[in-house]
Scaffold this motif. Structure first.
Motif, PDB file in Angstrom:
ATOM      1  N   TYR A 166      -7.975  -1.481  -4.822  1.00  0.00           N
ATOM      2  CA  TYR A 166      -8.514  -1.625  -3.478  1.00  0.00           C
ATOM      3  C   TYR A 166      -7.699  -2.680  -2.748  1.00  0.00           C
ATOM      4  N   GLU A 178      -7.683   3.956  -0.435  1.00  0.00           N
ATOM      5  CA  GLU A 178      -8.017   3.846  -1.851  1.00  0.00           C
ATOM      6  C   GLU A 178      -7.764   5.161  -2.568  1.00  0.00           C
ATOM      7  N   THR A 179      -8.086   6.269  -1.909  1.00  0.00           N
ATOM      8  CA  THR A 179      -7.858   7.585  -2.513  1.00  0.00           C
ATOM      9  C   THR A 179      -6.371   7.874  -2.644  1.00  0.00           C
ATOM     10  N   ALA A 236     -14.797   7.117  -1.306  1.00  0.00           N
ATOM     11  CA  ALA A 236     -13.743   6.105  -1.263  1.00  0.00           C
ATOM     12  C   ALA A 236     -13.083   6.072   0.108  1.00  0.00           C
ATOM     13  N   GLU A 287       0.846  -1.190   0.000  1.00  0.00           N
ATOM     14  CA  GLU A 287       0.000   0.000   0.000  1.00  0.00           C
ATOM     15  C   GLU A 287       0.882   1.240   0.000  1.00  0.00           C
ATOM     16  N   GLY A 293      -2.729  -5.344  -3.729  1.00  0.00           N
ATOM     17  CA  GLY A 293      -4.043  -4.825  -4.060  1.00  0.00           C
ATOM     18  C   GLY A 293      -4.536  -5.339  -5.401  1.00  0.00           C
ATOM     19  N   ASN A 299      -3.970   5.938  -3.019  1.00  0.00           N
ATOM     20  CA  ASN A 299      -3.297   5.064  -3.981  1.00  0.00           C
ATOM     21  C   ASN A 299      -3.775   5.264  -5.417  1.00  0.00           C
ATOM     22  N   ARG A 328     -10.216  -2.727  -9.051  1.00  0.00           N
ATOM     23  CA  ARG A 328     -11.622  -3.069  -8.881  1.00  0.00           C
ATOM     24  C   ARG A 328     -12.316  -3.209 -10.235  1.00  0.00           C
TER      25      ARG A 328
END
Length: 720
Positions: free
Chosen positions: A404, A380-381, A376, A63, A419, A383, A422
């Motif tokens: 995600y 998530e934002t 989000a 991440e 990750g 990345n 999506r």
């Protein structure tokens, strides 16, 4: 007390008694992350080994926003330190090591290992050592009951007791992977009793403790973020571009580079530069000496002229000294400030050294817009990648694609550390897409929210422990605080009243955005985000993408806010019924029954998780929706309006903006009739206007007669 002899770290060839088949036993030089996926940019020479007392987990963390993570075994008392290392190494590397979520496949994430190690396991081990334990096999069932008493005697908070008990259970569950001397007794701890029965209390950290941001604070924060984006961004981008150009021209960055200027060219450039300063009424860039006197900022001037730093002792330098121009207090950029704030320039001339701060605040403003209005998760934002937003020309929808991490699992149920992209993108409103476009102009990073807008070249072997290039949760929280402070300082300087008020629940954290957005959508659907964009419209857009799926988690946050809103409504409805409020309409009896039954059923009910709220919202007793001049007692089978959602969806709601007069779900309370009476009074004035066109007069007269009949019917019923 006897036990099988453990294998010491120095015994390279020995294996402990009872080592299960399939369990690898580490030696001093065994990699800590031997059976974990490693980042491609990790230095193999710097990977942690079993013999190290501090294990660096960062090479296995993908991440981009994750903070630095490691395990320090020096905090574990020496008698159990080696045993703890063997056990934790198996949690990290054994393919059958699993989480406590009643799953035989879910592999525990590295971040979770760190959390349980510092949060609970170390405390359990310290208590064991205090009882004279040097090997896990020495622990007895009686001792574990004593541990419960110790937790009570020490006044350990209930949620921490749950977690420490969980670590004892985790150690027991993994006994089949460990040799004899690392195994707890064969019988389940505490005879297998459930933790809530052992403690006779439920844990308090299961409920949604995320505090929403207050209405006035969030409105002001979003308003200023949009102002930065729509009004100030062009000035900041221009200033940032000039700053980067000047920074690249610094003499120390241009050593050995030929500038290609012809003879006499520098003097000509100096002449033009001085003439430009005079035309703008500006002085020379300046800096203060230690004695407080001003002198020309030669380093900055050399960047402007793109020349060597030693030019000040040349004829060109003398031209500047003899120019007669005053020396200013700072080094200002040439970029003009064009945007206004309340009829005045939003910022005075921009100093060179303040430009990075303004650029960072523009990035922060864009983060606030993207994170808040997309629904989000923070990670998530943070990345999101360059090029993630696109416009679907067929539907006219703005789409965001991204990774995600939460819930990203392979076919065996194990976490995918890097990750997963999506399948369903986020659907966002245009202002979010504009924020992303500005971010892509602000820097060259592949991430939208990098640690640094200008990357720093790292010397080999001197790289930071944390490998992620995205901003962390902590950094973005600090950035939001800096943004808020700047706004409030500027408001005070200009005498403005639209500052960002402090939030009663504490510092603004991005993790609070989702619940706050859910609150606004549920409570203020017609509230304006920007221009004519309402929260209700944004929500409709979001439902068409990933945020509208239950996997995204946002619907759970919305369900929790919806649950609170409906329970408050039920309480108020019951209070008014008991006070004698009259209800009319075809669904009046259903309304009275549901209000009274829902109050009995749900009063005092504790919702432990947002998903529980979603489940309970499907109960017919809670399907009461107040609108303007009407109340919908929803029965999807009878509803005449276009339902929002399918009839079997627990989150289905009526379209109360398109209520049909003949619908059998209609009820009207005294509060509704007051609203209808206001409409009657307004229409009566229109009908009384003799200059109104005949067609309009007839239409309004028909609606007036219909509304008067509703009021009269309600009033007759109240008198009976």
């Amino acid at each position: 007390m006897t036990s099988p002899a453990p294998i010491l770290l120095g015994e390279l060839d020995g294996l402990p008694d009872g080592l299960p088949e399939g369990t690898i036993w580490p030696g001093p030089d065994t990699l800590v992350l031997m059976n974990r996926q490693i980042r491609s940019d990790a230095d193999p020479a710097r990977l942690s080994r079993f013999a190290d007392d501090r294990w660096d987990l960062n090479p296995g963390i993908f991440e981009g926003h994750a903070r630095s993570q490691s395990l320090n075994f020096e905090i574990v008392p020496e008698p159990l330190r080696l045993a703890a290392k063997f056990y934790v190494w198996q949690l990290i590397n054994h393919p059958k090591a699993r989480t406590m979520r009643r799953s035989v496949t879910n592999r525990i994430a590295l971040h979770s290992v760190e959390v349980l190690f510092y949060g609970s396991l170390q405390h359990v081990l310290k208590w064991f050592v205090g009882q004279g334990i040097t090997e896990f096999c020495q622990v007895t069932s009686r001792m574990l009951w004593d541990y419960l008493d110790a937790l009570d005697d020490d006044g350990v908070a209930i949620h921490k007791r749950y977690r420490r008990i969980t670590e004892v259970r985790r150690l027991w569950i993994h006994r089949s992977l460990l040799p004899f001397y690392l195994r707890l007794p064969e019988a389940p701890p505490w005879d297998g009793e459930d933790t809530k029965d052992l403690l006779e209390r439920t844990r308090g950290d299961r409920e949604n403790r995320t505090k929403r941001i207050s209405e006035h604070t969030m409105q002001a924060l979003l308003r200023w973020a949009i102002r930065f984006l729509e009004d100030f961004s062009e000035d900041i981008l221009a200033a940032w571009s000039e700053y980067q150009t000047l920074l690249a021209r610094r003499p120390e960055r241009r050593r050995g580079q030929r500038r290609g200027r012809q003879s006499g060219g520098l003097q000509a450039d100096v002449t033009a530069y001085l003439a430009e300063l005079r035309s703008r009424g500006e002085g020379l860039p300046g800096t203060r000496r230690e004695d407080g006197t001003l002198e020309p900022a030669w380093r900055h001037i050399s960047s402007i002229l793109d020349c060597a730093g030693s030019f000040q002792v040349t004829m060109s330098g003398r031209m500047i000294m003899e120019s007669g121009l005053p020396i200013e207090e700072d080094c200002y950029l040439g970029t003009a400030v064009t945007a206004e704030l309340g009829g005045h320039p939003w910022h005075p001339r921009i100093p060179f050294d303040q430009t990075p701060r303004l650029a960072r605040m523009l990035s922060t403003a864009c983060f606030i817009i993207v994170a808040y209005l997309s629904g989000a998760r923070v990670g998530e934002t943070l990345n999101l990648r360059r090029g993630c937003v696109s416009l679907d020309k067929d539907t006219g929808l703005w789409l965001i694609e991204g990774l995600y991490f939460k819930g990203a699992e392979d076919e065996d149920g194990n976490k995918i550390p890097e990750g997963t992209v999506r399948e369903d993108p986020w659907v966002v409103i245009e202002i979010v897409a504009k924020a992303i476009e500005v971010l892509e102009r602000l820097h060259e990073s592949h991430l939208l929210f990098p640690n640094r807008l200008i990357p720093i070249k790292q010397k080999p072997g001197k790289e930071p422990k944390r490998r992620g290039e995205a901003r962390s949760d902590r950094l973005i929280a600090e950035d939001i605080a800096t943004f808020t402070t700047w706004v409030n300082d500027r408001c005070q300087q200009l005498g403005r009243k639209d500052h960002i008020p402090a939030d009663a629940a504490g510092p603004i954290a991005a993790s609070r955005f989702r619940r706050t957005l859910a609150w606004f959508i549920r409570r203020k659907p017609r509230g304006l985000i920007a221009a004519s964009i309402q929260y209700g419209h944004a929500y409709t857009q979001m439902l068409q993408g990933y945020a509208g799926s239950y996997e995204a988690g946002f619907l759970d946050d919305y369900a929790f806010e919806d649950w609170l809103f409906r329970m408050e409504g039920i309480a108020e409805d019951e209070r008014r019924l008991l006070a004698g409020e009259h209800v009319s309409g075809p669904a009046a009896d259903a309304y009275r029954y549901r209000v009274q039954a829902a109050s009995r059923e749900f009063a005092g009910r504790v919702v432990n998780r947002p998903s529980h709220a979603r489940d309970m919202l499907g109960n017919p007793l809670l399907q009461i929706h107040h609108g303007e001049g009407m109340t919908c007692v929803l029965n999807p089978a009878l509803a005449a309006c276009q339902l929002r959602g399918s009839a079997d969806d627990p989150m289905v709601t009526p379209d109360i903006d398109d209520c049909r007069p003949n619908c059998q779900c209609l009820a009207r309370t005294d509060r509704d009739i007051e609203s209808v009476q206001d409409q009657v009074d307004e229409l009566a004035e229109i009908v009384a206007d003799t200059l109104a066109p005949p067609i309009r007069h007839a239409r309004e007269q028909h609606e007036l007669d219909r509304l008067r009949a509703i009021v009269e019917h309600h009033q007759r019923g109240a008198q009976e």
